[in-house]
Design an enzyme around this catalytic site. Structure first.
Site, PDB file in Angstrom:
ATOM      1  N   SER A   1     143.073  23.169 114.233  1.00  0.00           N
ATOM      2  CA  SER A   1     144.516  23.079 114.371  1.00  0.00           C
ATOM      3  C   SER A   1     144.919  22.831 115.828  1.00  0.00           C
ATOM      4  O   SER A   1     144.456  21.885 116.440  1.00  0.00           O
ATOM      5  CB  SER A   1     145.155  24.353 113.800  1.00  0.00           C
ATOM      6  OG  SER A   1     146.516  24.154 113.547  1.00  0.00           O
TER       7      SER A   1
ATOM      8  N   ASP B   1     145.438  21.813 107.128  1.00  0.00           N
ATOM      9  CA  ASP B   1     145.066  22.603 108.306  1.00  0.00           C
ATOM     10  C   ASP B   1     143.714  23.299 108.133  1.00  0.00           C
ATOM     11  O   ASP B   1     143.456  23.956 107.126  1.00  0.00           O
ATOM     12  CB  ASP B   1     146.157  23.645 108.567  1.00  0.00           C
ATOM     13  CG  ASP B   1     146.062  24.274 109.933  1.00  0.00           C
ATOM     14  OD1 ASP B   1     144.999  24.813 110.279  1.00  0.00           O
ATOM     15  OD2 ASP B   1     147.066  24.217 110.675  1.00  0.00           O
TER      16      ASP B   1
END
Length: 589
Positions: A343, A457
């Protein structure tokens, strides 16, 4: 040193190097020497396979043998070095071979057949006791198995292009390796015609032996370098036309699986796409960009298993603390050799892997996240609350059209594949695309749809991928965890099962009874499942850095400078404590 003198003369008494044999009476030793038969085993050849009947034991005079677990995975479980025996356990227990033994390089051995072994037990019962102790020691002493996982000591440098100063390259590599032990560089003129014992003694006298295949073409010397090496280092010019590696076209490939590295030589700034074009012909080789001789020490650390890697976690706006951590590490003189992240950690890590300065990272990420809120392009929430077009544009502006392979440092980022429910590790392909996937918070930012797969993610599955770094790089790992443990809370006085009418929620907001936003809830929900994974990853790191960022909201991009300063100051304290601990231990060494 560059070229080593000829090693000492050949051993006069071959079994004198075996401790338990050296303790036998002179008469028994003389008889034993007569019973043994010499044999040569070229690198890659199998001495015996798991499941074979135990018909002999062997004394390794020179070279190195590898022990491999049964099955097709070729997993190394140990090594046998000169002066040791192998195969005695099967004779003692009369059971089939428990492992496959192969020559890791050219070997010279002595073979003692079972009949002679049985006679030895009658003549010298103490020899059987000594062998039983040896077998027990191997089963219980970690050092025997650890040899299989230690870094390579012999390296073959294999040029692919004409006109490369491969000898100068090898010398520079050796000088960088000298920090970890003595080295010697052997070329065709020095090594041609030598026997296995000569190379074995050379290896025993040095921590690293670098074989230079500088004679070109398909030659006996080039074949020998492939047999002798623990690791293969291919060398290519970034501006040369990529072609299949000559070894594999001509059928003289390495006889055993071993680490492969590809050094792409640039003249200054890395040429975009060069690494990918070369790597297409040898996908399993790890790519290293060499812009100048200053990059050679990093290559040496990565090849020898002495690297320092950095893994950065996800955590929204708190991820700016990574910049402060990196600033402190650089000021302390800690050189990062490889980077991985999830991320926001993947984005900051890509800046490190691109060899940006701290100032360049600060300016680029301030522009992308503070000057322009990346999550402000709201859309009708069929798939997500934010379309993702703005994030994609900002990532492309920051990193351009780089492929992951174009990054100066070895790099990976992770995303979560919702199609198969597994973590996806990205080491190749468009950098901006896989960064976009790594930050696609479920429900907040639209997923990346690629070849029928759905990527979101990476923090959904693994917010701190230390074990991924451990699998690809030997050495130390610094892990920076800025996510994972934060909580989403409701304001005081909020006790309810259903949301009240909108007008009441607005009134309550202004009176202090606040609820977390849908963005905060989705962001936290997308990371909560990786908590156990992050706990294990923290334990697997060499140094764990966890700045206290509880006062910064996950979506507070305006806390940019504050987060950087917290990360910087916390890292200074951690490094200071590490130095104090080392200073306390120093008198004991």
């Amino acid at each position: 040193m560059a070229i080593a003198p000829a090693p000492p003369a050949r051993y006069a008494d071959p079994i004198a190097s075996v401790p338990w044999m050296a303790q036998l009476s002179p008469e028994v030793r003389a008889w034993l020497s007569d019973q043994m038969h010499a044999l040569a085993l070229p690198g890659g050849a199998t001495l015996f396979a798991a499941g074979d009947a135990p018909d002999a034991l062997y004394v390794l005079l020179s070279g190195c043998l590898g022990a491999f677990a049964p099955g097709n995975d070729a997993r190394a479980i140990g090594q046998v070095v000169a002066g040791e025996t192998v195969g005695e356990t099967g004779l003692l227990t009369a059971s089939p071979r428990s492992a496959t033994i192969r020559a890791l390089r050219d070997c010279e051995l002595l073979r003692l057949d079972r009949a002679a072994f049985d006679q030895l037990g009658v003549r010298e019962p103490g020899a059987l006791v000594a062998m039983a102790r040896l077998a027990l020691q191997r089963a219980t002493t970690p050092s025997y198995a650890q040899r299989a996982s230690s870094g390579p000591r012999t390296i073959a440098v294999l040029p692919q292009c004409d006109g490369l100063d491969v000898r100068g390259f090898a010398e520079s590599l050796g000088k960088a390796l000298a920090l970890y032990g003595s080295y010697v560089v052997i070329d065709a003129a020095t090594g041609a015609g030598r026997d296995a014992g000569w190379f074995s003694r050379l290896e025993n006298a040095n921590q690293f032996v670098i074989y230079v295949a500088d004679d070109g073409g398909e030659s006996d010397w080039r074949r020998l370098t492939l047999r002798q090496a623990d690791a293969l280092l291919f060398v290519a010019g970034a501006g040369d036309k990529p072609a299949p590696w000559s070894e594999f076209v001509r059928g003289i490939s390495a006889p055993l699986p071993r680490p492969e590295h590809l050094a792409v030589l640039h003249t200054g700034k890395p040429r975009l796409g060069a690494a990918r074009r070369w790597a297409r012909h040898r996908a399993q080789a790890r790519v290293h960009h060499i812009r100048s001789m200053t990059d050679i020490p990093r290559l040496a650390r990565l090849v020898a298993g002495k690297s320092m890697s950095l893994v950065l976690s996800g955590g929204g706006a708190r991820g700016f603390a990574h910049i402060g951590v990196i600033k402190a590490l650089r000021e302390a003189g800690i050189e990062i050799d490889a980077v991985g992240g999830t991320s926001i950690g993947a984005i900051i890590g890509a800046g490190v892997a691109a060899d940006w300065t701290t100032e360049e990272m600060t300016a680029a990420f301030h522009k992308a996240f503070v000057a322009t809120n990346p999550l402000s392009d709201y859309t009708f929430p069929f798939v997500s609350m934010v379309s993702g077009r703005k994030v994609s544009r900002l990532l492309r502006e920051a990193f351009g059209e780089r492929e992951i392979e174009d990054l100066v440092l070895p790099y990976f980022c992770v995303s979560s594949n919702l199609t198969d429910g597994r973590m996806a590790v990205h080491r190749t392909g468009p950098l901006w695309q896989w960064l976009r996937a790594s930050v696609a918070i479920p429900g907040v930012l639209a997923p990346v749809f690629y070849r029928g797969q759905v990527y979101v993610d990476g923090g959904v599955i693994n917010n701190l991928p230390v074990e991924i770094m451990r699998e690809s790089q030997r050495g130390e790992v610094i892990a920076v965890d800025i996510g994972g443990d934060h909580a989403v809370t409701a304001g005081p006085g909020v006790e309810e099962f259903d949301l009240p009418p909108l007008w009441r929620m607005v009134v309550q907001w202004y009176t202090g009874r606040r609820r977390p936003s849908i963005l905060q809830i989705l962001l936290r929900a997308g990371m909560v499942n990786s908590g156990a994974t992050s706990f294990a990853s923290r334990s697997a790191s060499t140094l764990l850095i966890q700045p206290n960022l509880s006062g910064i909201d996950l979506l507070n991009w305006q806390a940019f400078d504050k987060a950087i300063e917290i990360g910087y100051q916390h890292t200074l304290r951690v490094l200071g404590a590490e130095r104090e601990q080392l200073d306390e231990q120093a008198p004991l060494l």
